[in-house]
Design a protein around this motif. Structure first.
Motif, PDB file in Angstrom:
ATOM      1  N   LEU A 281       0.758  -1.436  -0.055  1.00 60.96           N
ATOM      2  CA  LEU A 281      -0.048   0.053   0.071  1.00 60.96           C
ATOM      3  C   LEU A 281       0.961   1.377  -0.109  1.00 60.96           C
ATOM      4  N   GLU A 282       2.153   1.151  -0.071  1.00 62.11           N
ATOM      5  CA  GLU A 282       3.110   2.317  -0.067  1.00 62.11           C
ATOM      6  C   GLU A 282       3.845   2.329  -1.299  1.00 62.11           C
ATOM      7  N   MET A 283       4.220   3.591  -1.493  1.00 62.66           N
ATOM      8  CA  MET A 283       5.048   3.838  -2.876  1.00 62.66           C
ATOM      9  C   MET A 283       6.380   3.292  -2.570  1.00 62.66           C
ATOM     10  N   GLU A 284       6.774   3.671  -1.259  1.00 64.57           N
ATOM     11  CA  GLU A 284       8.255   3.521  -0.852  1.00 64.57           C
ATOM     12  C   GLU A 284       8.909   2.125  -0.853  1.00 64.57           C
ATOM     13  N   VAL A 285       9.895   1.914  -1.654  1.00 66.71           N
ATOM     14  CA  VAL A 285      10.515   0.615  -1.647  1.00 66.71           C
ATOM     15  C   VAL A 285      11.291   0.161  -0.342  1.00 66.71           C
ATOM     16  N   THR A 286      11.233  -1.099   0.301  1.00 66.25           N
ATOM     17  CA  THR A 286      11.799  -1.414   1.291  1.00 66.25           C
ATOM     18  C   THR A 286      12.615  -2.776   1.220  1.00 66.25           C
ATOM     19  N   ASP A 287      13.173  -3.284   2.165  1.00 71.39           N
ATOM     20  CA  ASP A 287      14.164  -4.532   1.933  1.00 71.39           C
ATOM     21  C   ASP A 287      13.084  -5.586   2.426  1.00 71.39           C
ATOM     22  N   ALA A 288      11.914  -5.381   2.920  1.00 71.90           N
ATOM     23  CA  ALA A 288      10.961  -6.431   3.313  1.00 71.90           C
ATOM     24  C   ALA A 288      10.350  -7.331   2.195  1.00 71.90           C
ATOM     25  N   PHE A 289      10.283  -8.519   2.314  1.00 73.16           N
ATOM     26  CA  PHE A 289       9.528  -9.524   1.443  1.00 73.16           C
ATOM     27  C   PHE A 289       8.185  -9.371   1.912  1.00 73.16           C
ATOM     28  N   TYR A 290       7.202  -9.347   1.239  1.00 75.01           N
ATOM     29  CA  TYR A 290       5.762  -9.301   1.470  1.00 75.01           C
ATOM     30  C   TYR A 290       5.063 -10.453   1.305  1.00 75.01           C
ATOM     31  N   LYS A 291       4.494 -11.212   2.344  1.00 76.18           N
ATOM     32  CA  LYS A 291       3.687 -12.168   2.488  1.00 76.18           C
ATOM     33  C   LYS A 291       2.186 -12.082   2.218  1.00 76.18           C
ATOM     34  N   ARG A 292       1.648 -13.319   1.798  1.00 73.00           N
ATOM     35  CA  ARG A 292       0.364 -13.099   1.339  1.00 73.00           C
ATOM     36  C   ARG A 292      -0.688 -12.950   2.790  1.00 73.00           C
ATOM     37  N   ASN A 293      -1.469 -11.829   2.420  1.00 75.85           N
ATOM     38  CA  ASN A 293      -2.601 -11.587   3.542  1.00 75.85           C
ATOM     39  C   ASN A 293      -3.969 -12.618   3.172  1.00 75.85           C
ATOM     40  N   THR A 294      -4.576 -12.709   4.222  1.00 76.44           N
ATOM     41  CA  THR A 294      -5.668 -13.502   4.115  1.00 76.44           C
ATOM     42  C   THR A 294      -6.933 -12.962   2.970  1.00 76.44           C
ATOM     43  N   VAL A 295      -7.762 -13.689   2.401  1.00 75.14           N
ATOM     44  CA  VAL A 295      -8.818 -13.340   1.722  1.00 75.14           C
ATOM     45  C   VAL A 295      -9.569 -12.181   2.347  1.00 75.14           C
ATOM     46  N   ALA A 296      -9.821 -12.555   3.519  1.00 71.31           N
ATOM     47  CA  ALA A 296     -10.781 -11.354   4.499  1.00 71.31           C
ATOM     48  C   ALA A 296      -9.930 -10.060   4.504  1.00 71.31           C
ATOM     49  N   GLU A 297      -8.696 -10.188   4.700  1.00 71.29           N
ATOM     50  CA  GLU A 297      -7.708  -8.813   4.829  1.00 71.29           C
ATOM     51  C   GLU A 297      -7.851  -8.224   3.771  1.00 71.29           C
ATOM     52  N   VAL A 298      -7.615  -8.892   2.452  1.00 65.22           N
ATOM     53  CA  VAL A 298      -7.652  -8.342   1.225  1.00 65.22           C
ATOM     54  C   VAL A 298      -9.241  -7.471   0.856  1.00 65.22           C
ATOM     55  N   TYR A 299     -10.079  -8.274   1.105  1.00 67.79           N
ATOM     56  CA  TYR A 299     -11.472  -7.811   0.946  1.00 67.79           C
ATOM     57  C   TYR A 299     -11.620  -6.557   1.856  1.00 67.79           C
ATOM     58  N   ALA A 300     -11.174  -6.498   3.193  1.00 72.85           N
ATOM     59  CA  ALA A 300     -11.483  -5.357   4.105  1.00 72.85           C
ATOM     60  C   ALA A 300     -10.846  -4.083   3.449  1.00 72.85           C
ATOM     61  N   GLN A 301      -9.388  -4.371   2.552  1.00 68.78           N
ATOM     62  CA  GLN A 301      -8.699  -3.166   2.227  1.00 68.78           C
ATOM     63  C   GLN A 301      -9.359  -2.913   0.969  1.00 68.78           C
ATOM     64  N   ILE A 302      -9.974  -3.705   0.228  1.00 69.38           N
ATOM     65  CA  ILE A 302     -10.747  -3.252  -0.958  1.00 69.38           C
ATOM     66  C   ILE A 302     -11.692  -2.355  -0.676  1.00 69.38           C
ATOM     67  N   GLU A 303     -12.543  -2.907   0.339  1.00 66.53           N
ATOM     68  CA  GLU A 303     -13.919  -2.028   0.914  1.00 66.53           C
ATOM     69  C   GLU A 303     -13.258  -0.542   1.404  1.00 66.53           C
TER      70      GLU A 303
END
Length: 496
Positions: free
Chosen positions: A169-191
């Motif tokens: 959700l951010e423009m900035e580049v970091t050294d972190a690898f992103y894991k998969r969020n749950t379906v519910a978490e993704v839908y909450a962000q969509i909403e």
């Protein structure tokens, strides 16, 4: 001058410093809101990208016709990997255009960059707020598509446990690898994105073309999101908000005479905003159908509209009694279904934009909102037995159908279905008839309990291969491309 941001172009979700890759040595940072709009158009909007052209090959709306000649043989052999739900479809298919993971995360990064730069550029605040609304709605849209490609359906199992897609959700580049969020978490962000974006667009409404996001488009998207979540009251609320403002449907029978002729050149179509009253948003063009492999003379394209789909339409060989006009006006070479030639039956250039190469082919139309509302009424009827819901659903369904039938010669007779299960089946068939080849069918199959379906594949007649997707088959969830897994060790592949 083209405005491209530092480290802007993504090749997929890596999660670390190679999440983005430098696209140019002479990029120019945007300094005004107009500059940022150029970034939005170039990097966030679909703008005729070929990104979902393969989805219909996964569904029961397509059939294989075999190959005629070496050129068609090459096309059909490539498309086998998609048509067979093959685990290696991304690796075996030569074009990167079908890699939705790569394309959508690139677009999401475009949205994030616009959001990150809004406070760094000059310009009127209402224009900035409008642009922010567009970026948020688009980001929500892309995550909605991603989670419905690479995650289990929201109504399957526990969305709080099922893996969706990573949220960046951010423009900035970091050294972190992103894991998969749950379906519910993704839908909450969509909403969240859609609600905030719609509010900004409503408060800072600026008239733009139908290729740009409007508050109405955001509300229509939210109705679809809530429908997938089976939040019937919210799906109904947002369908009503859209239809209260834009209730019109386009009567196909009002087309000029040329539109009804075999291979006519009419530009009449449901996405031609010069003749259609129902367009809310357009996001695609004629290139979406470049995969189909055209036919010629008396032989068909290598893939075409399935018999199963065509059989759902009420048609006639009588040129003065077309009945349902959709198959005659939406599919190339299908006019009159004459026995004297072999129909090609594939979505033509322009498709629902008409027989032309200008107007859009996919987007959001008011017809979908009537269908969303009808489904809510039917679900409520099935749950409560309240006959008023049944009647309301039929009003919406019959309203769509009377606008699609040839009322020049025959009066449309309203459907009146009493049984709840039969009504729901009729609704699903009507949704399929109306929205085919507009990026709905694959997602609808998923939320309709992932039914069994089969494809018959062959290059040469006599060597047919039947490939079956079983009920509840995990191939209803696409595998994450191997290239993304290689860049991000925290990504967990979908099960098979």
């Amino acid at each position: 001058m083209k405005y491209i941001l530092v480290l802007f172009l993504t090749l997929g979700l890596a999660g670390c410093s190679d999440f983005l890759e430098e696209s140019s040595q002479d990029e120019v940072r945007p300094t005004t809101v107009d500059d940022l709009m150029q970034v939005m158009v170039g990097e966030a909007y679909p703008m005729d990208n070929i990104i979902d052209s393969y989805l219909d090959f996964l569904t029961d709306d397509m059939k294989c016709n075999g190959a005629q000649g070496d050129e068609q043989k090459s096309v059909i052999e490539q498309l086998y990997y998609i048509f067979s739900w093959n685990d290696d479809m991304y690796e075996k298919f030569e074009s990167s255009n079908i890699n939705s993971w790569q394309v959508y995360y690139s677009k999401i990064m475009g949205c994030n960059t616009v959001l990150g730069y809004l406070n760094r550029v000059t310009g009127e605040q209402n224009v900035k707020d409008n642009l922010k609304g567009q970026a948020l709605v688009l980001r929500g849209w892309y995550y909605f598509l991603l989670v419905n490609l690479y995650g289990l359906p929201y109504n399957y199992g526990d969305p709080e446990e099922n893996l969706g897609v990573p949220l960046k959700l951010e423009m900035e580049v970091t050294d972190a690898f992103y894991k998969r969020n749950t379906v519910a978490e993704v839908y909450a962000q969509i909403e969240k994105d859609l609600l905030e974006g719609i509010k900004l667009l409503d408060e800072n409404n600026i008239s733009m073309s139908l290729y740009k996001i409007s508050p109405l488009a955001g509300k229509a998207m939210l109705s679809r999101v809530y429908l997938y979540m089976e939040n019937w009251d919210k799906a109904l609320e947002y369908a009503n908000l859209v239809l209260d403002e834009k209730p019109a449907l386009t009567a196909l029978a009002s087309a000029d005479a040329d539109a009804f002729q075999y291979q006519g050149s009419s530009s009449f179509g449901l996405y031609n905003w010069n003749v259609s009253d129902e367009v809310i948003w357009i996001y695609s063009g004629k290139r979406e159908f470049s995969l189909y492999g055209g036919g010629g003379g008396t032989y068909p394209s290598v893939f075409s509209v399935s018999d199963d789909l065509m059989d759902l339409y009420n048609t006639s060989t009588d040129p003065n009694n077309h009945l349902d006009l959709r198959p005659y006006m939406c599919f190339y070479n299908s006019a009159y279904f004459s026995a004297s030639f072999l129909p090609v039956l594939y979505p033509q250039y322009g498709y629902k934009g008409g027989k032309n190469q200008v107007y859009g082919t996919k987007g959001i139309r008011t017809a979908e909102l009537y269908l969303n509302r009808a489904e809510v009424y039917i679900r409520k009827y099935m749950a409560s037995g309240d006959d008023n819901y049944r009647k309301l659903a039929l009003v919406d369904l019959n309203n769509i159908r009377k606008h699609r039938y040839d009322t020049r010669n025959v009066d449309y007779v309203d459907e009146d279905i009493q049984d709840a299960d039969k009504l729901f089946q009729f609704y699903k068939e009507e949704r399929r008839r109306e929205l085919c080849f507009e990026d709905h069918r694959w997602f609808d199959l998923r939320r309709y309990e992932m039914p069994s379906l089969s494809h018959v594949y062959f290059v040469n007649s006599g060597n047919e291969q039947v490939i079956t997707l079983n009920e509840g088959d995990l191939r209803y969830v696409l595998l994450i491309p191997k290239s993304a897994l290689e860049r991000n060790p925290r990504l967990i592949q979908n099960k098979r």
